[in-house]
Design a protein around this motif. Structure first.
Motif, mmCIF file in Angstrom:
data_model
loop_
_atom_site.group_PDB
_atom_site.id
_atom_site.type_symbol
_atom_site.label_atom_id
_atom_site.label_comp_id
_atom_site.label_asym_id
_atom_site.label_seq_id
_atom_site.Cartn_x
_atom_site.Cartn_y
_atom_site.Cartn_z
ATOM 1 N N GLU A 127 0.885 -1.211 -0.091
ATOM 2 C CA GLU A 127 -0.081 0.098 0.106
ATOM 3 C C GLU A 127 0.997 1.131 0.029
ATOM 4 O O GLU A 127 1.982 1.353 0.966
ATOM 5 C CB GLU A 127 -0.818 0.035 1.133
ATOM 6 C CG GLU A 127 -1.917 -1.140 1.450
ATOM 7 C CD GLU A 127 -2.902 -0.808 2.305
ATOM 8 O OE1 GLU A 127 -2.658 -0.121 3.386
ATOM 9 O OE2 GLU A 127 -4.258 -1.325 2.227
ATOM 10 N N GLU A 131 2.828 11.032 1.242
ATOM 11 C CA GLU A 131 4.034 11.715 2.332
ATOM 12 C C GLU A 131 3.640 13.147 2.367
ATOM 13 O O GLU A 131 4.137 13.599 3.358
ATOM 14 C CB GLU A 131 5.377 11.385 1.821
ATOM 15 C CG GLU A 131 6.049 10.144 1.680
ATOM 16 C CD GLU A 131 7.372 10.185 0.941
ATOM 17 O OE1 GLU A 131 8.154 10.286 1.791
ATOM 18 O OE2 GLU A 131 7.442 10.390 -0.139
ATOM 19 N N VAL B 73 12.669 -0.663 0.900
ATOM 20 C CA VAL B 73 11.689 -1.055 0.224
ATOM 21 C C VAL B 73 11.978 -1.901 -1.198
ATOM 22 O O VAL B 73 11.468 -2.837 -1.548
ATOM 23 C CB VAL B 73 10.705 0.189 -0.074
ATOM 24 C CG1 VAL B 73 11.370 1.111 -1.116
ATOM 25 C CG2 VAL B 73 9.304 -0.327 -0.571
ATOM 26 N N VAL B 124 3.774 1.319 2.596
ATOM 27 C CA VAL B 124 5.115 2.061 2.250
ATOM 28 C C VAL B 124 4.966 3.475 2.185
ATOM 29 O O VAL B 124 3.936 4.123 1.490
ATOM 30 C CB VAL B 124 5.628 1.548 0.798
ATOM 31 C CG1 VAL B 124 6.896 2.333 -0.020
ATOM 32 C CG2 VAL B 124 5.905 0.024 0.767
ATOM 33 N N LYS B 125 5.831 4.247 2.793
ATOM 34 C CA LYS B 125 5.925 5.875 2.744
ATOM 35 C C LYS B 125 7.303 6.093 2.203
ATOM 36 O O LYS B 125 8.150 5.880 2.867
ATOM 37 C CB LYS B 125 5.465 6.248 4.103
ATOM 38 C CG LYS B 125 4.910 7.436 4.021
ATOM 39 C CD LYS B 125 4.740 8.006 5.629
ATOM 40 C CE LYS B 125 3.393 8.311 6.022
ATOM 41 N NZ LYS B 125 3.224 8.840 7.107
ATOM 42 N N GLY B 126 7.230 6.604 0.999
ATOM 43 C CA GLY B 126 8.465 6.973 0.290
ATOM 44 C C GLY B 126 9.416 5.547 -0.060
ATOM 45 O O GLY B 126 8.737 4.901 -0.586
ATOM 46 N N GLU B 130 6.929 0.740 6.282
ATOM 47 C CA GLU B 130 6.387 1.170 7.633
ATOM 48 C C GLU B 130 5.617 -0.084 8.212
ATOM 49 O O GLU B 130 5.971 -0.243 9.430
ATOM 50 C CB GLU B 130 5.056 2.014 7.263
ATOM 51 C CG GLU B 130 5.465 3.411 6.577
ATOM 52 C CD GLU B 130 5.625 4.587 7.533
ATOM 53 O OE1 GLU B 130 6.646 5.116 7.657
ATOM 54 O OE2 GLU B 130 4.548 4.717 7.829
#
Lengths: 160, 246
Positions: A127, A131, B73, B124-126, B130
């Protein structure tokens, strides 16, 4: 295009933070470049080195000033959009599952942590979270399409 | 990191899917590592949307939720290696005289029949991973499967003297997984994975773009793609680009 309209456009560009405005109509093309941050307002008759006016030949009678302003505005916004890119190679999914609604649509306002889409890579489902806060201006992909690493997926306008 | 990675153990009688339920629990407990076991799973999601059959308190339907600190990632397939290896190790211990293999990317086979499936869902962040939800479906004590699952098997079928509860199996797998995560030796993990990889270094039939083709699996890339030597040379395939015929 009238001289005073060109002057107005130059003033407009100089005041804004855009680096370049390109205007093209039938047989007429005008490019106004802005050397940031040294912005000076100059007249079209005497262009200073910091700004260039390139008018290609055959000037036809051209439109009013209003669309020009709009074009400049658009360029301005584009420069400030944030592009969300794919962190991996895989397959892009716009929904959590085929029978569920899409994660986000154009015009939606998102905040950090909002899920934008899923990228599946080798049966690992990711997912992708935003940001930033902002408005989804453009979704650049369709559901279930292959995606490359670093490929742009979304344009987000953070100034909302 | 906690002293014990999967200390929090939640038990439910019935869920739609343990991964979906784990996601809901994780939303209310940000940052909490935990294990969610369901005695019965009604809509477990398997490969390509197929459901993962899991009958009442006979088999394993479990999700491990954790927040990785050392996995980028781009290297997320490393996590898949660890999970596959942990499940493979457990299954191997239970059926000693059988061939237990890992079918790319993450099924576990006993003598070519599927005994376990894995579904990993990350947020996923950037470039940061996570949260990871690791769903494992493992057939333990079921001896009858729906007729469409012709290639399914269980530990009980393969070893009649097998005698463990789902909870015991989850503890064993969890312990192994935790150890592998802590050690984080991905070179070693890759070596183990390849050592037990189904059809590794063997001539194998595949279906690629609707065409049946032969090739030899030469390895797995860091992003998880399968490296196959075909008549066209060495090629990398994503999950849906290649299908095993076996």
């Amino acid at each position: 295009m009238e001289l005073n309209e060109i002057q107005d456009l130059i003033k407009f560009v100089a005041k804004s933070n855009v680096s370049e405005v390109e205007l093209e109509t039938k047989g007429f093309k005008l490019v106004v470049k802005n050397k940031l941050p040294e912005t000076h307002i100059v007249s079209a008759a005497a262009p200073a080195p910091v700004q260039h006016i390139v008018a290609t030949p055959a000037p036809a009678p051209v439109t009013v000033a209003a669309p020009v302003a709009a074009a400049a505005q658009k360029a301005d916004e584009n420069a400030n959009y944030i592009t969300v890119k794919s962190p991996m190679i895989g397959t892009y999914y716009s929904k959590p599952s085929p029978d569920k609604p899409i994660f986000v649509k154009e015009g939606d306002v998102v905040k950090p942590g909002t899920v934008l889409c899923v990228v599946e890579a080798m049966k690992l489902f990711n997912e992708i979270e935003s940001e930033v806060s902002g408005k989804i201006v453009k979704i650049l992909l369709t559901d279930k399409t292959p995606i490359e690493y670093d490929q742009p997926m979304f344009l987000i306008d953070p100034n909302v | 990191m906690n002293d014990k990675l999967f200390e929090n153990f939640f038990e439910l009688d019935e869920v739609d899917s343990t991964n979906a339920e784990a996601k809901r629990i994780a939303l209310e407990n940000k940052g909490l590592n935990f294990v969610l076991w369901a005695k019965s799973q009604k809509k477990g999601r398997g490969q390509a949307g197929n459901s993962w059959y899991s009958s009442d308190n006979k088999d394993v339907a479990v999700s491990f939720v954790y927040y990785p600190e050392n996995i980028n990632v781009l290297n997320q397939f490393d996590l898949n290696l660890l999970v596959c290896n942990a499940v493979h190790f457990y299954v191997s211990q239970c059926v000693k005289d059988k061939i237990v293999q890992i079918k790319w990317p993450n099924d576990i086979l006993i003598d070519n029949k599927k005994v376990a499936g894995i579904l990993i869902e990350n947020s996923v962040k950037g470039t940061k991973m996570e949260q990871c939800i690791i769903g494992i479906g493992l057939n333990l004590n079921s001896e009858v499967f729906p007729t469409e699952l012709v290639r399914a098997t269980s530990l009980k079928i393969e070893n009649p003297s097998f005698n463990s509860t789902p909870k015991q199996a989850i503890f064993s797998i969890g312990e192994c997984l935790e150890k592998l995560i802590r050690i984080a030796d991905f070179t070693e993990a890759k070596a183990y994975y390849l050592n037990y990889l189904f059809a590794f270094q063997k001539l194998q039939q595949f279906k690629v773009k609707g065409q049946i083709t032969e090739g030899i699996i030469k390895g797995v890339e860091s992003n998880g793609q399968l490296l196959v030597l075909t008549q066209q040379g060495q090629q990398s395939f994503g999950f849906k680009e290649i299908e095993f015929i076996y």
